[in-house]
Write a protein that holds these residues in place. Sequence first.
Motif, PDB file in Angstrom:
ATOM      1  N   PRO A 147       0.832  -1.211   0.000  1.00  0.00           N
ATOM      2  CA  PRO A 147       0.000   0.000   0.000  1.00  0.00           C
ATOM      3  C   PRO A 147       0.868   1.264   0.000  1.00  0.00           C
ATOM      4  CG  PRO A 147      -0.649  -1.495   1.766  1.00  0.00           C
ATOM      5  CD  PRO A 147       0.604  -2.043   1.176  1.00  0.00           C
ATOM      6  N   PRO A 148       0.422   2.333  -0.688  1.00  0.00           N
ATOM      7  CA  PRO A 148       1.233   3.554  -0.795  1.00  0.00           C
ATOM      8  C   PRO A 148       1.653   4.119   0.564  1.00  0.00           C
ATOM      9  CG  PRO A 148      -0.708   3.685  -2.189  1.00  0.00           C
ATOM     10  CD  PRO A 148      -0.831   2.428  -1.427  1.00  0.00           C
ATOM     11  N   VAL A 149       0.780   3.965   1.570  1.00  0.00           N
ATOM     12  CA  VAL A 149       1.118   4.541   2.874  1.00  0.00           C
ATOM     13  C   VAL A 149       2.325   3.822   3.465  1.00  0.00           C
ATOM     14  CG1 VAL A 149      -0.577   3.115   4.092  1.00  0.00           C
ATOM     15  CG2 VAL A 149       0.214   5.218   5.117  1.00  0.00           C
ATOM     16  N   ALA A 152       5.434   5.137   1.872  1.00  0.00           N
ATOM     17  CA  ALA A 152       5.781   6.421   2.491  1.00  0.00           C
ATOM     18  C   ALA A 152       6.493   6.193   3.829  1.00  0.00           C
ATOM     19  CB  ALA A 152       4.525   7.267   2.689  1.00  0.00           C
ATOM     20  N   LEU A 197       4.963   9.342  -3.722  1.00  0.00           N
ATOM     21  CA  LEU A 197       3.892   9.375  -4.719  1.00  0.00           C
ATOM     22  C   LEU A 197       4.334   8.731  -6.026  1.00  0.00           C
ATOM     23  CD1 LEU A 197       2.079  12.803  -4.797  1.00  0.00           C
ATOM     24  CD2 LEU A 197       1.351  10.630  -3.863  1.00  0.00           C
ATOM     25  N   PRO A 200       4.946   4.248  -6.545  1.00  0.00           N
ATOM     26  CA  PRO A 200       3.843   3.353  -6.937  1.00  0.00           C
ATOM     27  C   PRO A 200       3.338   3.661  -8.346  1.00  0.00           C
ATOM     28  CG  PRO A 200       3.467   4.279  -4.749  1.00  0.00           C
ATOM     29  CD  PRO A 200       4.621   5.011  -5.336  1.00  0.00           C
ATOM     30  N   THR A 255      -5.072   7.243 -13.778  1.00  0.00           N
ATOM     31  CA  THR A 255      -4.252   7.037 -12.585  1.00  0.00           C
ATOM     32  C   THR A 255      -4.259   8.265 -11.673  1.00  0.00           C
ATOM     33  OG1 THR A 255      -2.302   7.854 -13.700  1.00  0.00           O
ATOM     34  CG2 THR A 255      -2.650   5.480 -13.752  1.00  0.00           C
ATOM     35  N   ALA A 258      -5.895   7.665  -8.398  1.00  0.00           N
ATOM     36  CA  ALA A 258      -5.067   6.878  -7.487  1.00  0.00           C
ATOM     37  C   ALA A 258      -3.950   7.741  -6.910  1.00  0.00           C
ATOM     38  CB  ALA A 258      -4.483   5.683  -8.223  1.00  0.00           C
ATOM     39  N   LEU A 259      -3.417   8.616  -7.758  1.00  0.00           N
ATOM     40  CA  LEU A 259      -2.345   9.507  -7.318  1.00  0.00           C
ATOM     41  C   LEU A 259      -2.856  10.428  -6.204  1.00  0.00           C
ATOM     42  CD1 LEU A 259       0.575  10.158  -8.204  1.00  0.00           C
ATOM     43  CD2 LEU A 259      -0.358  12.040  -9.517  1.00  0.00           C
ATOM     44  N   THR A 261      -5.287   9.809  -4.137  1.00  0.00           N
ATOM     45  CA  THR A 261      -5.420   9.018  -2.909  1.00  0.00           C
ATOM     46  C   THR A 261      -4.052   8.856  -2.245  1.00  0.00           C
ATOM     47  OG1 THR A 261      -7.051   7.804  -4.162  1.00  0.00           O
ATOM     48  CG2 THR A 261      -6.479   6.933  -2.006  1.00  0.00           C
ATOM     49  N   GLY A 262      -3.033   8.601  -3.060  1.00  0.00           N
ATOM     50  CA  GLY A 262      -1.695   8.458  -2.505  1.00  0.00           C
ATOM     51  C   GLY A 262      -1.241   9.727  -1.816  1.00  0.00           C
ATOM     52  N   ALA A 266       0.429  10.527   1.832  1.00  0.00           N
ATOM     53  CA  ALA A 266       1.781  11.092   1.846  1.00  0.00           C
ATOM     54  C   ALA A 266       1.795  12.403   2.632  1.00  0.00           C
ATOM     55  CB  ALA A 266       2.269  11.315   0.416  1.00  0.00           C
TER      56      ALA A 266
END
Lengths: 322, 567
Positions: A147-149, A152, A197, A200, A255, A258-259, A261-262, A266
């Motif tokens: 997951p992006p988090v 980070a 960011l 991913p 995308t 999604a960005l 959300t990331g 972040a």
Amino acid sequence: MSPAAGYLLRRLLGGVCLLAAASSCAYLLCAAVLDPRGNYQAMSPPPPPEAVSRMLAENNLDPEAPPAERYLVWASGVLTGDLGRTWDGRDVSEELLLRAGASLRLLAAGAVVGAVGGVAAGAWAGSRGGRWDTAAAAGAALLLAVPPVVVALVLQTLAIALNRSAGGVLLPAVGEPDAGAPPGDVLAHMILPTLALALPLAAVFSRYQRALMADEVRSDYVRTARAKGLRRGRALRAHALRSCLAPTAAYFAYTTAALFTGAVFAEKVFGRYGVGEMLIDAIEAGDTNAAAAVCVFGALCVTVAGFAADAVRVALDPRVRA
Amino acid sequence: MLSAVLLAASACTGGTQNEQRTAASAEAADINAADRDELADGGTLEWGINEFPAQWNPHHADGNLATVHTVMDALLPTPFEPGPDGDARPDPDYVLGADLRRDGGGQVLTLELNPEAHWSDGTPITWKDYRATAEALAGGADGYKVRGEVGYDRIASVERGADRFEAVVSFDEPFSEYPSLFDPLLPARYAGDPDSFDTGYLEDVPLTAGPFAFAGMDRKRRTVTLERSADWWGDPAKLDEIVFRTMDGEALTTSFLEGGVDAFELPVDAAAFERASSADGGEVRTALGPDYRHITLNGESPALSDVRVRHALFLGIDREALTDAALEGVDWSAEPLGNHFLLEGLPGYTDNSGEWGERDTDRAAELLDEAGWKAGDGGTRTKDGEPLALRYLVPRGHAPAQSEAEMVQAMLEEIGVAVEIEPVGGDELFSRYVLPGDYDLVSFVNTGGDFPVSASLPQWASPAGGAEGSGGGEGSGGAGEPDWRSNVGRISSPEIDAAMEEALAAPDAEAATAAVNEADRLLWEAGHTLPLYQRPQLMAARTDLANIGAPGFRPLDYADIGYLKKG
């Protein structure tokens, strides 16, 4: 009107309708589930419930009022550029503008680094093949699976370790630079959130681009170009890359969401005050106006990115223009 | 996962060290106290805060936030300060003398104001500021968005005394906790009308009168900057500047580790404590704080309307185990709290838990038998075929609350009470569940302090519009449904009301304390809310920062905060 302009105009109209629909849905959803009364109940002593209702009603935030009614008040405000007030009296439009800059800088940097890096990595891996290709595939799979988090947080932990061993702050792991900080410092503060960011996003793009590139490498026209004496690298860059950038550009638009959300995570992890951070705080506070405003902003970003992708497609692909 | 590991690790090593720490600092503050001449002149303190309030008026309904008090305590005047023995005394920076007299059914408080004291625009602080503040806070009827603080409704008038530096505050009824008033005092210009009250301190701090002056607010970077006040009439501030910097809890710890923020308040959380303690040149300062954690029982839920069942739960819950589990991760130990009003470290604290404070599962079983809940085969007791099952609400995603609830679940299972843990969104916990009475058990934190009855009276008081009912289950619907307001336990009695009233009207501290303890004893008898433990106050700070940390019940003196001289 040229066919290309007509095409773009149609897309723009579609985008605006989509924006209105998405914003309205977002508001109604927020109004249905968010409840700002908890902010007052956590106080000691809490104010009497009637007083709380009265104060919230002043800002069109009373959860007892029907969502449809509140929606009409909100929507008529939005048409004039007024996004309402937060539960504690902040002007939402002002707050959003204040934070939009920080978010857009981060989103733009992340999108550019991620897209360019991803396309480059994908094109390179696709044209190269072999062990490097496998390594790139494994790296991308890992980034996609996490997951992006977490990406980070891992970046932040590595930076803290680096700073510790260096005995100073090489790579700032948290916070905004001070007002009037030198450009180097401002840039240094951007590195980690941008990477969080971009990585991913780059992973997604590299896989997509690689698949397209691998097809193009085997295509007839590249073979023809090479047969005519073009070097492999030049044939790929001049012919193959261009023809597979068009689908990538279209993909880019999708995308963006999604960005966005990331960016929400972040910003929270790296202590930056953008709209993503505002969204999390708004949801925690049960603040419909603030949360809806961020959703409107997000929808606007996605719409604009979609339009930009259309424009790029028009430029790259002559068939669209016809 | 990580915090569980850390918790276990400190549990193994913490034992004896814990006892020393609490013994040494139970009554005291932990602020690295130093004399002013040991401190360097100058320096900037970066103080981490975890929210960036919009409303900075501490008396405004939107401004009642810990962060607002942290910042505004450096800027606005307060007439009283706690003396060395815990009793309030006038703060000579603002008030030279205070005289309280009984007058018929009421009382008259005469404040002799310091004529040197003035607002940052040069206007002196006079009786008019006191009158405006008192009138604004007396009630929300005339459009002021106030918090609804106790005491202002008892003030009949504020008048000019011998000159403008004498304020005569007349009360309709006696009010023993009068030093809680005017904390802080607002300038007449911003308390004088509802609109200025509402917008004057909204995203701005227009007027101050303290050792620090407001130097600016950066809404983009979410900082508030204070600078040493040039025209302050008291001891000058040691620091040049205090910069309050807003970040999320986790980000604050990271920034502290990285040398960013120099001080910030930590949550009572093992993981954050371990991380902050590991900072080079930093430490965590701990003292008993002015709040406590408790389990509230809904006196109107069908199973809990019987006081015997509530007492059975009191006896079934091992408060000591819950206390140890919560505090060992932050290297602290405490005894379970025995009072709903007074906290350890305050004069008059008495453990009033009596027979309900210690775990006694046999007695709990007897009480449940008496109440008609019979032990069956399945383990859970039943009455008329209904199982004794309770819903315990926890805020979703809050790990300490979840594990606390799981421990309670296991404890109550032993006495045949089934507990179902129900996680709900933090923003709707109170508004959708607790306030409407849609729950059986819930835990949260109560703030106590020097003025125990003022701080929590509505939580124990009878519903508005009549003092009938004492946790009866019969109050189901109908036009006459009582308005419980903040009394979320929905248990009350005229005796409790009377004891609290007596405490507020008591002629002296001794009588007030006696009445407070009587009210508390009645709460224990009524099975109203089980106090668990007084929470420690944790503040991470650079080791060379002095006079800041966990101040316990005493307010910080912002002028004395500073960096120790080198060498």
